[in-house]
Write an enzyme that holds these catalytic residues in place. Structure first.
Site, PDB file in Angstrom:
ATOM      1  N   ASN A 114      61.325   5.144  40.233  1.00  0.00           N
ATOM      2  CA  ASN A 114      61.991   6.423  40.044  1.00  0.00           C
ATOM      3  C   ASN A 114      61.009   7.565  40.262  1.00  0.00           C
ATOM      4  OD1 ASN A 114      64.932   6.130  38.702  1.00  0.00           O
ATOM      5  ND2 ASN A 114      63.632   4.413  38.069  1.00  0.00           N
TER       6      ASN A 114
ATOM      7  N   MET B  43      72.385   1.501  31.697  1.00  0.00           N
ATOM      8  CA  MET B  43      71.524   2.240  32.612  1.00  0.00           C
ATOM      9  C   MET B  43      71.417   1.581  33.982  1.00  0.00           C
ATOM     10  SD  MET B  43      70.268   5.041  31.268  1.00  0.00           S
ATOM     11  CE  MET B  43      71.928   5.356  30.686  1.00  0.00           C
TER      12      MET B  43
ATOM     13  N   HIS C  52      69.683  -2.024  38.117  1.00  0.00           N
ATOM     14  CA  HIS C  52      69.230  -1.257  36.968  1.00  0.00           C
ATOM     15  C   HIS C  52      68.419  -0.055  37.421  1.00  0.00           C
ATOM     16  CE1 HIS C  52      67.709  -0.343  32.966  1.00  0.00           C
ATOM     17  NE2 HIS C  52      68.621  -1.183  32.514  1.00  0.00           N
ATOM     18  N   HIS C  53      68.566   1.048  36.675  1.00  0.00           N
ATOM     19  CA  HIS C  53      67.850   2.275  37.018  1.00  0.00           C
ATOM     20  C   HIS C  53      66.333   2.102  36.886  1.00  0.00           C
ATOM     21  CE1 HIS C  53      68.029   6.342  38.258  1.00  0.00           C
ATOM     22  NE2 HIS C  53      69.160   6.652  37.664  1.00  0.00           N
ATOM     23  N   ALA C  54      65.891   1.094  36.172  1.00  0.00           N
ATOM     24  CA  ALA C  54      64.454   0.814  36.109  1.00  0.00           C
ATOM     25  C   ALA C  54      63.931   0.335  37.456  1.00  0.00           C
ATOM     26  CB  ALA C  54      64.165  -0.242  35.036  1.00  0.00           C
TER      27      ALA C  54
END
Length: 493
Positions: free
Chosen positions: A311, A21, A141-143
């Site tokens: 996000n 991710m 990281h998408h976090a």
């Protein structure tokens, strides 16, 4: 200290060795603009100086005891740039083929969760158009970022002139409080206890949304529905291997088509993607009779009421017109469908996805994803969507990364079980850069797909130039709908 939002944390919970991710980027640099010339030690040192002023580069995860709440971000008191910035050289002859092979390998490596969740690989010896360039392959990281925030984050490391300081960013506090285990546990218990109340609050608007969606579906103005996509060779269980391909398109050509047809840049990009996928699948005798379905991330940053969280995205579903041969007709159908999808999407709360994501549970999500892949369920149920397509706003002016001019900026998103292909585009200095990443086993010939994008754009431009209607597509389409309503043969595409 900052608690991860449920949506940010979900990207941690959904990650497995096969389903990574992180968000990647291939940044091609012209180092001839650097005032003192390029040398890796000074390049790394300047990066070190710049990232220390950006919290997203210097914070790391800390878990809550017993996993009763989402993790928190804390400042890494032992931050070391050498854990994040690495140096490589391309093997001879150092061309495009060697670059995508190396970056494909790097994209398949997980990030170390004990450190801030990013890496940059400085790749030397890339020969492009008779000049030698340096490439920075970034991973975050998408976090930590979504498409828009990731683009903004890169801009914080850049300047508007080669010798100018980087764009200003608020520096993190030096006396940040880091809670102990007892405090973390107490905060987690409070959050856990209030979740049922929050769930009740979300039920009523969610039920109302379902009712409105049904009404839209009956009237033919709803966005395309998930779980209704045809199956292709890249819709199954993925592995951890990645394949990357890059291409360029003319932003001027896209705008010319947009202006001539009364559509949008996004409409044109999706139509080109649909044409490229159609020809790719048709040449392999894999073209489904019904259109491919794409999930299109949409930024809700300006509409969101939430102040925290990296996000701030939602998504809409769009058919790509792969069942339509004529490129102009495909754009026409897509423009109308996209208007309906946008209206439908605007009726959904900007924070609905983030609100429901607060109930994501670390252990439950992790076990579910592993069971989902282990049992090969993506091959058993209807296809949710075929792929992800993102159109990320790019810098409107030339940017200089540590003094080196950015000549190429190719974003690359994650791929998922059931949808092993991701297409992302970004504009930069009059060029639209296309980045494609796929599961290598699902789509081994990703280069063949990406090379069809410029060709499809040229075909669409030629079709627009050769059309005879005096009115833009948008108005011509409305006129045809009125004619259909008066008793003429309806358009059933």
């Amino acid at each position: 200290m900052e608690r991860l939002s449920g949506l940010d944390a979900s990207f941690l919970y959904l990650e497995t060795p096969a389903q990574l991710m992180h968000v990647c980027g291939v940044i091609v640099l012209d180092t001839s603009t650097m005032p003192d010339g390029y040398a890796y030690p000074s390049f790394r040192d300047e990066l070190d100086r710049r990232v220390r002023d950006v919290p997203e580069f210097t914070r790391k995860l800390r878990k809550v005891p017993m996993g009763i709440d989402h993790p928190i971000w804390v400042r890494d008191q032992h931050f070391d740039i050498d854990h994040h910035v690495h140096r490589l050289a391309l093997p001879s002859p150092g061309g495009y083929a060697e670059l995508v092979e190396l970056t494909s390998h790097l994209a398949g490596l997980p990030l170390d969760r004990s450190k801030p969740l990013w890496e940059m690989w400085v790749i030397e010896g890339y020969h492009h158009e008779d000049t030698e360039k340096v490439v920075v392959f970034s991973k975050m990281h998408h976090a930590t970022v979504d498409g828009v925030s990731g683009s903004n984050l890169v801009s914080h490391l850049c300047s508007l002139e080669p010798d100018a300081p980087p764009m200003e960013q608020e520096a993190p506090g030096s006396t940040e409080h880091e809670p102990g285990q007892a405090e973390l546990f107490a905060r987690g218990v409070v959050g856990f206890a209030t979740r049922p109340l929050n769930a009740v609050r979300l039920v009523t608007p969610s039920v109302q949304l379902v009712a409105k969606t049904i009404d839209r579906a009956r009237s033919g103005t709803a966005m395309a529905a998930p779980f209704n996509a045809p199956r292709t060779s890249f819709n199954g269980t993925i592995t951890g291997h990645r394949a990357i391909a890059l291409a360029d398109m003319s932003l001027a050509d896209i705008r010319q088509i947009k202006n001539a047809t009364g559509t949008t840049v996004n409409d044109v990009v999706l139509a080109v993607a649909g044409g490229a996928l159609r020809s790719y699948l048709d040449d392999r005798d894999e073209l489904p009779q019904s259109s491919l379905l794409a999930s299109v991330p949409v930024s809700v940053r300006e509409e969101s009421r939430r102040t925290g969280g990296a996000n701030k995205v939602s998504a809409l579903f769009a058919k790509l017109g792969t069942d339509t041969d004529d490129p102009l007709e495909r754009l026409q159908d897509m423009a109308e469908a996209n208007r309906n999808a946008k209206e439908h999407h605007q009726a959904i709360s900007a924070d609905s996805l983030q609100d429901w994501a607060e109930f994501a549970a670390p252990r439950t999500f992790g076990l579910a994803v592993r069971a989902y892949a282990g049992l090969k369920l993506p091959e058993r149920h209807p296809v949710v969507h075929n792929l992800v397509i993102s159109n990320v706003p790019g810098p409107p002016v030339p940017l200089y990364f540590v003094g080196a001019r950015i000549d190429g900026l190719y974003p690359l998103g994650p791929v998922f079980h059931g949808a092993g292909l991701n297409i992302t585009v970004m504009s930069n200095r009059g060029t639209v850069h296309v980045g494609i990443i796929a599961c290598r086993e699902s789509m081994p010939e990703v280069e063949d797909l990406v090379q069809r994008f410029p060709a499809e754009l040229a075909a669409l431009k030629a079709a627009v130039a050769g059309r005879t209607e005096p009115t833009p597509i948008k108005r011509a389409r409305s006129a045809r709908k009125k004619k259909d309503a008066s008793g003429s043969r309806a358009d059933v595409r």
